[in-house]
Design a protein around this motif. Structure first.
Motif, PDB file in Angstrom:
ATOM      1  N   PRO A 271      -5.647 113.269  31.139  1.00  0.00           N
ATOM      2  CA  PRO A 271      -5.282 113.587  32.529  1.00  0.00           C
ATOM      3  C   PRO A 271      -5.399 115.087  32.795  1.00  0.00           C
ATOM      4  CG  PRO A 271      -3.312 113.131  31.241  1.00  0.00           C
ATOM      5  CD  PRO A 271      -4.479 112.824  30.350  1.00  0.00           C
ATOM      6  N   ALA A 272      -5.974 115.429  33.933  1.00  0.00           N
ATOM      7  CA  ALA A 272      -6.007 116.822  34.367  1.00  0.00           C
ATOM      8  C   ALA A 272      -4.808 117.143  35.241  1.00  0.00           C
ATOM      9  CB  ALA A 272      -7.301 117.104  35.140  1.00  0.00           C
ATOM     10  N   TRP A 273      -4.281 116.127  35.924  1.00  0.00           N
ATOM     11  CA  TRP A 273      -3.222 116.335  36.917  1.00  0.00           C
ATOM     12  C   TRP A 273      -2.273 115.147  36.902  1.00  0.00           C
ATOM     13  CZ3 TRP A 273      -1.726 119.909  40.644  1.00  0.00           C
ATOM     14  CH2 TRP A 273      -0.922 119.439  41.679  1.00  0.00           C
ATOM     15  N   ILE A 274      -0.985 115.440  36.869  1.00  0.00           N
ATOM     16  CA  ILE A 274       0.046 114.421  37.077  1.00  0.00           C
ATOM     17  C   ILE A 274       0.902 114.919  38.225  1.00  0.00           C
ATOM     18  CG2 ILE A 274       2.035 113.214  36.123  1.00  0.00           C
ATOM     19  CD1 ILE A 274       0.834 113.509  33.358  1.00  0.00           C
ATOM     20  N   GLY A 275       0.846 114.183  39.331  1.00  0.00           N
ATOM     21  CA  GLY A 275       1.560 114.609  40.523  1.00  0.00           C
ATOM     22  C   GLY A 275       2.686 113.670  40.881  1.00  0.00           C
ATOM     23  N   HIS A 276       2.952 113.585  42.178  1.00  0.00           N
ATOM     24  CA  HIS A 276       4.057 112.749  42.648  1.00  0.00           C
ATOM     25  C   HIS A 276       3.776 111.274  42.369  1.00  0.00           C
ATOM     26  CE1 HIS A 276       5.872 116.196  44.627  1.00  0.00           C
ATOM     27  NE2 HIS A 276       4.695 116.492  45.143  1.00  0.00           N
ATOM     28  N   ASN A 277       2.592 110.817  42.785  1.00  0.00           N
ATOM     29  CA  ASN A 277       2.244 109.417  42.568  1.00  0.00           C
ATOM     30  C   ASN A 277       0.799 109.265  42.102  1.00  0.00           C
ATOM     31  OD1 ASN A 277       0.883 110.072  44.919  1.00  0.00           O
ATOM     32  ND2 ASN A 277       1.199 108.057  45.864  1.00  0.00           N
TER      33      ASN A 277
ATOM     34  N   ALA B 239      -5.494 121.035  28.922  1.00  0.00           N
ATOM     35  CA  ALA B 239      -4.111 120.592  29.067  1.00  0.00           C
ATOM     36  C   ALA B 239      -3.956 119.877  30.409  1.00  0.00           C
ATOM     37  CB  ALA B 239      -3.166 121.788  28.962  1.00  0.00           C
ATOM     38  N   THR B 240      -2.755 119.440  30.710  1.00  0.00           N
ATOM     39  CA  THR B 240      -2.484 118.698  31.932  1.00  0.00           C
ATOM     40  C   THR B 240      -1.516 119.465  32.814  1.00  0.00           C
ATOM     41  OG1 THR B 240      -2.772 116.587  30.777  1.00  0.00           O
ATOM     42  CG2 THR B 240      -1.606 116.531  32.892  1.00  0.00           C
ATOM     43  N   ALA B 241      -1.907 119.682  34.069  1.00  0.00           N
ATOM     44  CA  ALA B 241      -1.023 120.312  35.052  1.00  0.00           C
ATOM     45  C   ALA B 241      -0.103 119.253  35.643  1.00  0.00           C
ATOM     46  CB  ALA B 241      -1.835 120.982  36.148  1.00  0.00           C
ATOM     47  N   VAL B 242       1.197 119.532  35.621  1.00  0.00           N
ATOM     48  CA  VAL B 242       2.198 118.586  36.108  1.00  0.00           C
ATOM     49  C   VAL B 242       3.029 119.271  37.181  1.00  0.00           C
ATOM     50  CG1 VAL B 242       4.140 117.094  35.481  1.00  0.00           C
ATOM     51  CG2 VAL B 242       2.325 117.549  33.811  1.00  0.00           C
ATOM     52  N   VAL B 243       3.310 118.564  38.270  1.00  0.00           N
ATOM     53  CA  VAL B 243       4.226 119.079  39.286  1.00  0.00           C
ATOM     54  C   VAL B 243       5.419 118.143  39.372  1.00  0.00           C
ATOM     55  CG1 VAL B 243       2.456 120.257  40.615  1.00  0.00           C
ATOM     56  CG2 VAL B 243       3.002 117.884  41.150  1.00  0.00           C
ATOM     57  N   ALA B 244       6.549 118.698  39.795  1.00  0.00           N
ATOM     58  CA  ALA B 244       7.780 117.909  39.913  1.00  0.00           C
ATOM     59  C   ALA B 244       7.884 117.326  41.311  1.00  0.00           C
ATOM     60  CB  ALA B 244       8.990 118.789  39.617  1.00  0.00           C
TER      61      ALA B 244
ATOM     62  N   PRO C 158      -0.620 127.442  27.044  1.00  0.00           N
ATOM     63  CA  PRO C 158      -0.888 126.005  26.886  1.00  0.00           C
ATOM     64  C   PRO C 158      -2.190 125.724  26.161  1.00  0.00           C
ATOM     65  CG  PRO C 158      -0.038 126.455  29.073  1.00  0.00           C
ATOM     66  CD  PRO C 158      -0.255 127.784  28.432  1.00  0.00           C
ATOM     67  N   GLN C 159      -2.162 124.703  25.290  1.00  0.00           N
ATOM     68  CA  GLN C 159      -3.302 124.301  24.489  1.00  0.00           C
ATOM     69  C   GLN C 159      -3.758 122.896  24.897  1.00  0.00           C
ATOM     70  OE1 GLN C 159      -4.544 126.590  22.255  1.00  0.00           O
ATOM     71  NE2 GLN C 159      -2.926 127.964  22.971  1.00  0.00           N
ATOM     72  N   ALA C 160      -4.903 122.501  24.389  1.00  0.00           N
ATOM     73  CA  ALA C 160      -5.467 121.189  24.703  1.00  0.00           C
ATOM     74  C   ALA C 160      -4.457 120.079  24.384  1.00  0.00           C
ATOM     75  CB  ALA C 160      -6.759 120.967  23.920  1.00  0.00           C
ATOM     76  N   GLY C 161      -4.328 119.153  25.316  1.00  0.00           N
ATOM     77  CA  GLY C 161      -3.439 118.014  25.127  1.00  0.00           C
ATOM     78  C   GLY C 161      -2.008 118.243  25.547  1.00  0.00           C
ATOM     79  N   GLU C 162      -1.615 119.496  25.816  1.00  0.00           N
ATOM     80  CA  GLU C 162      -0.238 119.763  26.209  1.00  0.00           C
ATOM     81  C   GLU C 162      -0.038 119.491  27.697  1.00  0.00           C
ATOM     82  OE1 GLU C 162       1.777 122.788  23.174  1.00  0.00           O
ATOM     83  OE2 GLU C 162       0.560 123.819  24.689  1.00  0.00           O
ATOM     84  N   ARG C 163       1.217 119.311  28.064  1.00  0.00           N
ATOM     85  CA  ARG C 163       1.575 119.061  29.454  1.00  0.00           C
ATOM     86  C   ARG C 163       2.381 120.237  29.978  1.00  0.00           C
ATOM     87  NH1 ARG C 163       2.128 112.558  30.333  1.00  0.00           N
ATOM     88  NH2 ARG C 163       0.135 112.073  29.329  1.00  0.00           N
ATOM     89  N   VAL C 164       1.890 120.793  31.088  1.00  0.00           N
ATOM     90  CA  VAL C 164       2.426 122.044  31.623  1.00  0.00           C
ATOM     91  C   VAL C 164       3.084 121.759  32.964  1.00  0.00           C
ATOM     92  CG1 VAL C 164       1.899 124.434  32.193  1.00  0.00           C
ATOM     93  CG2 VAL C 164       0.489 123.212  30.500  1.00  0.00           C
ATOM     94  N   LEU C 165       4.382 121.895  33.018  1.00  0.00           N
ATOM     95  CA  LEU C 165       5.124 121.683  34.255  1.00  0.00           C
ATOM     96  C   LEU C 165       5.136 123.003  35.026  1.00  0.00           C
ATOM     97  CD1 LEU C 165       6.809 119.949  36.110  1.00  0.00           C
ATOM     98  CD2 LEU C 165       8.790 120.325  34.631  1.00  0.00           C
TER      99      LEU C 165
ATOM    100  N   LEU D 204      -1.943 130.096  40.196  1.00  0.00           N
ATOM    101  CA  LEU D 204      -3.327 129.662  40.218  1.00  0.00           C
ATOM    102  C   LEU D 204      -4.015 129.928  38.889  1.00  0.00           C
ATOM    103  CD1 LEU D 204      -5.783 128.532  41.732  1.00  0.00           C
ATOM    104  CD2 LEU D 204      -6.196 130.848  42.604  1.00  0.00           C
ATOM    105  N   PHE D 205      -3.914 131.159  38.378  1.00  0.00           N
ATOM    106  CA  PHE D 205      -4.643 131.517  37.161  1.00  0.00           C
ATOM    107  C   PHE D 205      -3.882 131.135  35.893  1.00  0.00           C
ATOM    108  CE2 PHE D 205      -6.889 134.091  40.220  1.00  0.00           C
ATOM    109  CZ  PHE D 205      -8.182 134.098  39.749  1.00  0.00           C
ATOM    110  N   SER D 206      -2.684 131.684  35.710  1.00  0.00           N
ATOM    111  CA  SER D 206      -1.926 131.396  34.490  1.00  0.00           C
ATOM    112  C   SER D 206      -1.479 129.946  34.450  1.00  0.00           C
ATOM    113  CB  SER D 206      -0.706 132.323  34.402  1.00  0.00           C
ATOM    114  OG  SER D 206      -1.105 133.682  34.379  1.00  0.00           O
ATOM    115  N   GLY D 207      -1.277 129.357  35.629  1.00  0.00           N
ATOM    116  CA  GLY D 207      -0.873 127.970  35.693  1.00  0.00           C
ATOM    117  C   GLY D 207      -2.044 127.013  35.714  1.00  0.00           C
ATOM    118  N   PHE D 208      -2.612 126.771  36.891  1.00  0.00           N
ATOM    119  CA  PHE D 208      -3.577 125.689  37.056  1.00  0.00           C
ATOM    120  C   PHE D 208      -4.915 125.940  36.353  1.00  0.00           C
ATOM    121  CE2 PHE D 208      -6.938 123.600  39.617  1.00  0.00           C
ATOM    122  CZ  PHE D 208      -6.622 122.288  39.301  1.00  0.00           C
TER     123      PHE D 208
END
Length: 501
Positions: free
Chosen positions: A57-63, A238-243, A208-215, A226-230
């Motif tokens: 997954p590249a992105w895990i969002g609300h739904n 890794a996977t970008a996650v939003v709450a 963050p490294q490959a396979g990790e999930r970054v909230l 934008l840069f350090s995060g996404f």
């Protein structure tokens, strides 16, 4: 023209081209793409961002969960749509919206289409945006609507501007400064500069490294998110996650649910998280990063006590990105760490300067900020002569004069911040020293005067207090530190103002 959100390999938003767009014919630029050519997703400067790691997954969002291969397909489809609308290499585009999946996918697609993109925060009012549009003259404005509650994808509207002109510089990204100390300025980022920033981040073992999930809690329409995060998260595999909720409980629930490995936010997030009465264990959490504004020692210590994690820091700015890092929290505030790879800094009269090859400002010279290859930060600093660790001590413009006596306004801020009922504070000087305080409903100016008189010389005690539940912030969440902007924000807020003797 419409693409339905249900078709996952298509663009996840509804595109509407306004009729006036038909009269605009963007000029061709000297690129490797020919007029009418459909751009392949692997032919643009950011192909590395989307390459590899299929099935993850590249992105895990609300739904919504979007896998990397699907993201590539969606971006490619959006590129073709933008080409049909007239957005091609050399076209200037303003992208306006709030952080969300649609915004980020659209940004990638516009870059892949060869456009120069001016990012406009969706939280800014139209009256605030107009001066920037008049200055930059984008040919198109792409607006991301607000997604429905609990959803990630939103309608996308594309309209042409009759007064727009093709990109006048080689920058692929235009941003505005935060405006926390004054009116925003337009900052340009080139492809080599952006890739260099991402390389500096990748060289740090704590990121963050490959396979990790970054909230990611902060806005991804601004430089840090934008840069350090996404973008780094995407490039690293890794996977970008939003709450789904910005409340402390919502953030912690999402961290547990996705087994977050890295948590990124701004100091206000960590202050709120530290106040949770019964915090859960976060066994998957590896690192916690803060940036965007100064992290107080109290917040640093409270978070370490509650969650047994030291907050790492990234000191940077829109003009250049990450400059100094202490990602393990080894030093703690006021230290912000060591220069990242390829960054040179120096202290001159206790002020921090950063070496830059060229001015970051577009359309206007800023000799007060950039001269002779050095960028002036206006941050006071102390550099350890042995370790090279940089301590940020406040702003040079935080020094005031009262009756011929020098007063460090940050000293007053630290004293006020130590009060149990104070959550945030900004001290500025107008005719007199003013303290702008966010705090508990029971907080009074008289209590703050008494508190200061016990801890400060009389001439340092603020003569005017403005007390609110929360202080005004810029569109990217930074506390406003310009007196005029603060008072402008108060015109639409309820404020308690009291003079002290």
């Amino acid at each position: 023209m419409q693409h339905r959100a249900q078709r996952r390999t298509k663009m996840p938003c509804r595109l509407r081209r306004h009729h006036e767009a038909r009269s605009i014919r963007p000029a061709r630029s000297d690129t490797r793409y020919e007029e009418g050519q459909s751009m392949g997703i692997a032919s643009w400067w950011g192909e590395d961002l989307l390459a590899g790691y299929d099935g993850r997954p590249a992105w895990i969002g609300h739904n919504t969960t979007v896998e990397r291969g699907e993201l590539r397909s969606r971006v490619a489809a959006a590129v073709n749509t933008f080409h049909r609308l007239g957005i091609r290499p050399g076209t200037s585009v303003a992208l306006r919206g709030r952080t969300g999946y649609t915004f980020l996918e659209t940004l990638l697609a516009l870059w892949a289409a060869g456009a120069q993109v001016l990012i406009l925060d969706g939280r800014a009012k139209r009256a605030e945006v107009r001066p920037t549009l008049r200055l930059c003259l984008p040919q198109f404005v792409v607006e991301c609507g607000a997604p429905r509650r609990g959803e990630d994808e939103a309608a996308l509207t594309v309209s042409a501007r009759a007064d727009g002109v093709p990109a006048r510089t080689d920058h692929c990204l235009l941003q505005t400064s935060s405006g926390s100390t004054g009116r925003p300025k337009v900052i340009g980022r080139t492809v080599p500069g952006m890739l260099a920033q991402l390389e500096r981040l990748r060289a740090l073992p704590e990121v963050p490294q490959a396979g990790e999930r970054v909230l990611i809690l902060q806005s991804m329409t601004h430089s840090y998110g934008l840069f350090s995060g996404f973008l780094h998260t995407l490039r690293a595999g890794a996977t970008a996650v939003v709450a789904p909720s910005s409340s402390p409980d919502g953030v912690l629930a999402r961290a547990i649910d996705v087994r977050a490995n890295v948590l990124m936010g701004v100091p206000v997030h960590f202050g709120l998280l530290s106040a949770v009465e019964t915090p859960p264990d976060l066994p998957s959490l590896r690192n916690v990063f803060s940036s965007g504004e100064s992290l107080s020692r109290a917040t640093f210590d409270d978070f370490a006590r509650v969650y047994r994690h030291r907050i790492g820091q990234i000191y940077g700015m829109t003009e250049i990105g990450a400059v100094l890092t202490d990602l393990r929290g080894a030093y703690g505030p006021p230290a912000v760490g060591l220069p990242t790879r390829g960054i040179d800094v120096r202290a001159e009269n206790s002020e921090l300067f950063i070496r830059m090859a060229q001015s970051p400002y577009v359309f206007h010279d800023r000799p007060d900020r950039y001269a002779d290859g050095w960028f002036r930060t206006f941050d006071r600093c102390a550099i350890d002569p042995v370790s090279g660790v940089v301590n940020i001590l406040g702003r040079t413009d935080s020094l005031a004069s009262v009756g011929g006596l020098k007063v460090d306004l940050t000293e007053i801020e630290r004293v006020l911040a130590a009060h149990a009922d104070v959550s945030e504070v900004v001290v500025v000087q107008g005719e007199v020293i003013e303290a702008h305080v966010g705090g508990a409903p029971t907080l009074t100016a008289r209590a703050l005067v008494d508190w200061c008189r016990e801890r400060l010389s009389d001439y340092k005690v603020p003569k005017r207090f403005h007390i609110l539940p929360r202080l005004p912030r810029s569109v990217n969440g930074k506390l406003l530190r310009n007196r005029e902007l603060l008072h402008e924000a108060y015109r639409s807020a309820t404020t308690t103002t009291v003079r002290s003797g």
